[in-house]
Design a protein around this motif. Sequence first.
Motif, PDB file in Angstrom:
ATOM      1  N   ALA A 161      18.945 -52.981  -7.513  1.00 60.85           N
ATOM      2  CA  ALA A 161      17.923 -53.942  -7.093  1.00 60.85           C
ATOM      3  C   ALA A 161      18.568 -55.301  -6.805  1.00 60.85           C
ATOM      4  CB  ALA A 161      16.850 -54.071  -8.168  1.00 60.85           C
ATOM      5  N   HIS A 162      19.515 -55.693  -7.655  1.00 61.49           N
ATOM      6  CA  HIS A 162      20.221 -56.963  -7.449  1.00 61.49           C
ATOM      7  C   HIS A 162      21.024 -56.932  -6.158  1.00 61.49           C
ATOM      8  CE1 HIS A 162      22.519 -60.556  -8.232  1.00 61.49           C
ATOM      9  NE2 HIS A 162      23.644 -59.881  -8.310  1.00 61.49           N
ATOM     10  N   ARG A 163      21.749 -55.861  -5.932  1.00 59.69           N
ATOM     11  CA  ARG A 163      22.578 -55.754  -4.723  1.00 59.69           C
ATOM     12  C   ARG A 163      21.729 -55.709  -3.457  1.00 59.69           C
ATOM     13  NH1 ARG A 163      26.531 -56.646  -3.219  1.00 59.69           N
ATOM     14  NH2 ARG A 163      27.688 -54.783  -2.622  1.00 59.69           N
ATOM     15  N   LEU A 164      20.491 -55.244  -3.589  1.00 57.55           N
ATOM     16  CA  LEU A 164      19.598 -55.167  -2.431  1.00 57.55           C
ATOM     17  C   LEU A 164      18.857 -56.477  -2.179  1.00 57.55           C
ATOM     18  CD1 LEU A 164      18.190 -51.577  -3.000  1.00 57.55           C
ATOM     19  CD2 LEU A 164      19.651 -52.308  -1.097  1.00 57.55           C
ATOM     20  N   GLY A 165      19.084 -57.479  -3.028  1.00 55.51           N
ATOM     21  CA  GLY A 165      18.542 -58.793  -2.762  1.00 55.51           C
ATOM     22  C   GLY A 165      17.385 -59.221  -3.635  1.00 55.51           C
ATOM     23  N   ALA A 166      17.032 -58.439  -4.675  1.00 55.81           N
ATOM     24  CA  ALA A 166      15.869 -58.779  -5.499  1.00 55.81           C
ATOM     25  C   ALA A 166      16.177 -59.798  -6.587  1.00 55.81           C
ATOM     26  CB  ALA A 166      15.296 -57.511  -6.137  1.00 55.81           C
ATOM     27  N   GLY A 167      17.440 -60.080  -6.837  1.00 61.99           N
ATOM     28  CA  GLY A 167      17.798 -60.926  -7.968  1.00 61.99           C
ATOM     29  C   GLY A 167      18.012 -60.085  -9.216  1.00 61.99           C
ATOM     30  N   LEU A 168      18.100 -60.752 -10.348  1.00 66.58           N
ATOM     31  CA  LEU A 168      18.385 -60.074 -11.618  1.00 66.58           C
ATOM     32  C   LEU A 168      17.081 -59.687 -12.297  1.00 66.58           C
ATOM     33  CD1 LEU A 168      21.163 -62.487 -12.901  1.00 66.58           C
ATOM     34  CD2 LEU A 168      21.530 -60.171 -12.046  1.00 66.58           C
ATOM     35  N   TRP A 169      16.903 -58.365 -12.537  1.00 60.04           N
ATOM     36  CA  TRP A 169      15.690 -57.844 -13.173  1.00 60.04           C
ATOM     37  C   TRP A 169      16.058 -56.758 -14.172  1.00 60.04           C
ATOM     38  CZ3 TRP A 169      10.645 -59.373 -12.693  1.00 60.04           C
ATOM     39  CH2 TRP A 169      10.333 -60.246 -11.634  1.00 60.04           C
ATOM     40  N   CYS A 170      15.182 -56.575 -15.152  1.00 61.03           N
ATOM     41  CA  CYS A 170      15.309 -55.461 -16.095  1.00 61.03           C
ATOM     42  C   CYS A 170      13.914 -55.012 -16.480  1.00 61.03           C
ATOM     43  CB  CYS A 170      16.076 -55.893 -17.346  1.00 61.03           C
ATOM     44  SG  CYS A 170      16.412 -54.549 -18.524  1.00 61.03           S
ATOM     45  N   ASP A 171      13.677 -53.701 -16.453  1.00 67.35           N
ATOM     46  CA  ASP A 171      12.392 -53.191 -16.915  1.00 67.35           C
ATOM     47  C   ASP A 171      12.345 -53.236 -18.443  1.00 67.35           C
ATOM     48  OD1 ASP A 171      12.775 -50.162 -18.063  1.00 67.35           O
ATOM     49  OD2 ASP A 171      14.280 -50.653 -16.546  1.00 67.35           O
ATOM     50  N   ALA A 209       4.987 -54.637 -16.367  1.00 66.95           N
ATOM     51  CA  ALA A 209       4.098 -53.510 -16.093  1.00 66.95           C
ATOM     52  C   ALA A 209       4.908 -52.225 -16.048  1.00 66.95           C
ATOM     53  CB  ALA A 209       3.361 -53.722 -14.770  1.00 66.95           C
ATOM     54  N   LEU A 210       4.206 -51.086 -15.941  1.00 66.71           N
ATOM     55  CA  LEU A 210       4.905 -49.798 -15.852  1.00 66.71           C
ATOM     56  C   LEU A 210       5.841 -49.754 -14.663  1.00 66.71           C
ATOM     57  CD1 LEU A 210       2.220 -47.120 -16.779  1.00 66.71           C
ATOM     58  CD2 LEU A 210       4.347 -47.597 -17.974  1.00 66.71           C
ATOM     59  N   GLY A 211       5.444 -50.389 -13.574  1.00 68.61           N
ATOM     60  CA  GLY A 211       6.282 -50.537 -12.402  1.00 68.61           C
ATOM     61  C   GLY A 211       5.968 -51.872 -11.776  1.00 68.61           C
ATOM     62  N   GLU A 212       6.979 -52.552 -11.263  1.00 71.49           N
ATOM     63  CA  GLU A 212       6.735 -53.882 -10.709  1.00 71.49           C
ATOM     64  C   GLU A 212       7.513 -54.040  -9.417  1.00 71.49           C
ATOM     65  OE1 GLU A 212       7.154 -58.505 -12.213  1.00 71.49           O
ATOM     66  OE2 GLU A 212       6.533 -56.936 -13.630  1.00 71.49           O
ATOM     67  N   VAL A 213       6.842 -54.621  -8.404  1.00 73.13           N
ATOM     68  CA  VAL A 213       7.520 -54.947  -7.152  1.00 73.13           C
ATOM     69  C   VAL A 213       8.369 -56.186  -7.412  1.00 73.13           C
ATOM     70  CG1 VAL A 213       7.263 -55.562  -4.735  1.00 73.13           C
ATOM     71  CG2 VAL A 213       5.644 -53.966  -5.786  1.00 73.13           C
ATOM     72  N   VAL A 214       9.689 -56.026  -7.336  1.00 77.75           N
ATOM     73  CA  VAL A 214      10.594 -57.119  -7.677  1.00 77.75           C
ATOM     74  C   VAL A 214      11.210 -57.766  -6.434  1.00 77.75           C
ATOM     75  CG1 VAL A 214      11.126 -56.187  -9.955  1.00 77.75           C
ATOM     76  CG2 VAL A 214      12.531 -55.503  -7.992  1.00 77.75           C
ATOM     77  N   GLY A 215      10.845 -57.283  -5.250  1.00 78.03           N
ATOM     78  CA  GLY A 215      11.370 -57.838  -4.011  1.00 78.03           C
ATOM     79  C   GLY A 215      11.281 -56.830  -2.891  1.00 78.03           C
ATOM     80  N   ARG A 216      11.986 -57.104  -1.823  1.00 80.75           N
ATOM     81  CA  ARG A 216      12.102 -56.184  -0.692  1.00 80.75           C
ATOM     82  C   ARG A 216      13.573 -56.027  -0.341  1.00 80.75           C
ATOM     83  NH1 ARG A 216       7.483 -55.184   2.557  1.00 80.75           N
ATOM     84  NH2 ARG A 216       5.598 -56.130   1.657  1.00 80.75           N
ATOM     85  N   THR A 217      13.896 -54.889   0.236  1.00 84.26           N
ATOM     86  CA  THR A 217      15.284 -54.677   0.644  1.00 84.26           C
ATOM     87  C   THR A 217      15.695 -55.760   1.620  1.00 84.26           C
ATOM     88  OG1 THR A 217      14.545 -53.162   2.379  1.00 84.26           O
ATOM     89  CG2 THR A 217      15.251 -52.183   0.302  1.00 84.26           C
ATOM     90  N   GLY A 218      16.889 -56.319   1.406  1.00 88.57           N
ATOM     91  CA  GLY A 218      17.413 -57.351   2.290  1.00 88.57           C
ATOM     92  C   GLY A 218      18.320 -56.763   3.353  1.00 88.57           C
ATOM     93  N   ASP A 219      19.056 -57.653   4.015  1.00 88.75           N
ATOM     94  CA  ASP A 219      19.954 -57.206   5.081  1.00 88.75           C
ATOM     95  C   ASP A 219      21.060 -56.296   4.564  1.00 88.75           C
ATOM     96  OD1 ASP A 219      18.484 -58.681   6.878  1.00 88.75           O
ATOM     97  OD2 ASP A 219      19.761 -60.460   6.726  1.00 88.75           O
ATOM     98  N   SER A 220      21.362 -56.379   3.261  1.00 92.46           N
ATOM     99  CA  SER A 220      22.426 -55.544   2.689  1.00 92.46           C
ATOM    100  C   SER A 220      22.028 -54.076   2.606  1.00 92.46           C
ATOM    101  CB  SER A 220      22.776 -56.040   1.284  1.00 92.46           C
ATOM    102  OG  SER A 220      21.639 -55.954   0.427  1.00 92.46           O
ATOM    103  N   ALA A 221      20.730 -53.773   2.745  1.00 95.90           N
ATOM    104  CA  ALA A 221      20.256 -52.405   2.533  1.00 95.90           C
ATOM    105  C   ALA A 221      20.865 -51.413   3.520  1.00 95.90           C
ATOM    106  CB  ALA A 221      18.724 -52.355   2.619  1.00 95.90           C
TER     107      ALA A 221
END
Length: 488
Positions: A161-171, A209-221
């Motif tokens: 998720a971080h590499r795809l541009g969402a930043g740092l997240w942890c469930d 939440a059980l699942g959370e939208v943390v961003g969208r795929t960036g140009d790196s995708a």
Amino acid sequence: MPALLALDLGTSSAKAALLDLEGRTLAGGSAEYPTRRTEGGGTEQDPAHWGRAARESIAQIGPSAHEAAALCLTGQMQDLVLEGAAGAVRPAVLYTDQRAAAEAAQLREDLARDGMDWDHLAGNVQDASSCAAMARRLARHEPAALVSAHGLTFGPAGHLAHRLGAGLWCDATTAATTGLLEARTRSWSPAVARAAGLEAALLPRLTGALGEVVGRTGDSARDLLGLPAGIPLVLAPGDAGAAALGITGPAPGQDHASLGTSGWIASIRPAAPGTPPHGASHRLALGPGTELHISAVLAAGAAAAWARRAYLADLDATAADALLEAREREHGRGPTGLLVLPSLGGERFPVRDDTLRGAVLGLDAATGPRDLYAATLEGVAHALSHALDPADAGQVLPVVGGGAASAPWRRILADVTGRPVLHADSTDATLRGAALAGAEALGLDHRIAPLAAQGGELTAPDPSAAAAHAALRPAHRRLYATVAGAMR
């Protein structure tokens, strides 16, 4: 109809599936990656291998993956990943790594001096596999790596998720495995982070939440996964939590078993903040108001694979099953007469013991290779059975994971536990749970039902075999202490 692209980055491979909102699997793919083992009990993986395997597994799905309504991420938990500007600073330290035992002991002492009980704070008994202890070890042995890190993630899903541009997240489920999360508040513990030598700014944001939208795929995708930019990224619970969602759904209730590389008995239960740690079992945050109880043995499928190499000249699982079928025709169902501890490199359940190793008890002159293989599968089943309440003996036990494909092993599990075992031959449960979390996070109208609700092949216990195994269960449980004492 929209479809969800689920990606599970597990202990040894990446698996992807495209599911529609009816829960049907439209396409899938998988690719393996290696694990590096070091002296002193170290296990590491190169995060770049996670990305390559993810790309390969998605490519097997084809162009339809590009139209997914979301990319739903899950994977192995309790890994320490040091994130840099262009990828990981060093190989990821895996949850099976045992090199930080001394650091774990020092952390416990430091927190105790400040009046804090680390186990009670985290809600689980902490040991060398704690990410806090791993970080403290790196601070001691590789300070430059920790200094150069821009942030931390705790598994492949967060890393990707971080590499795809969402930043740092942890469930929340993964966070609860790290030793850095306060169980009562479900927030990072400043005290544990300080004791581990970590700046609070390095820690990722937490999902709620059980699942959370943390961003969208960036140009790196496109380079990383072959996917276009703009696809919503859903961070689902870590693999054990996602599997529970995929097997039994989000409501508290039914136990289930997993026979993957490692193995576990798990169930979703109402959250009980402030409850003392429960021995060798884990209590992990899940959705609001719920938690996952999980009792995990370190080697399940790994023990079976080792036994095939050691006893059966490296036969594949299908050929080994044929030997078990032949043995069963000759001897019937029931105990082999051997007791096996499947602890190949430390253990998590029913005891926490980093130094415990496997054992076989009961050999005689008639013991042959297929007996030893069958006994190893019995040993895994007995290890898991110690987590089950005998009062629930009639409750169906859904089973998933690669080992669940073995009909002889399912019969052994049914006989050892005394429970009917349900094998739902459908989408991988973890991928299904990730897709379910994604559909909920996006607010989609879906009918992705858990596997236990769909039926499948039911294996009933043999009454005579079940009674014989029940009589052996106390002896198997005592064997852990006996072997540990003998090794000391």
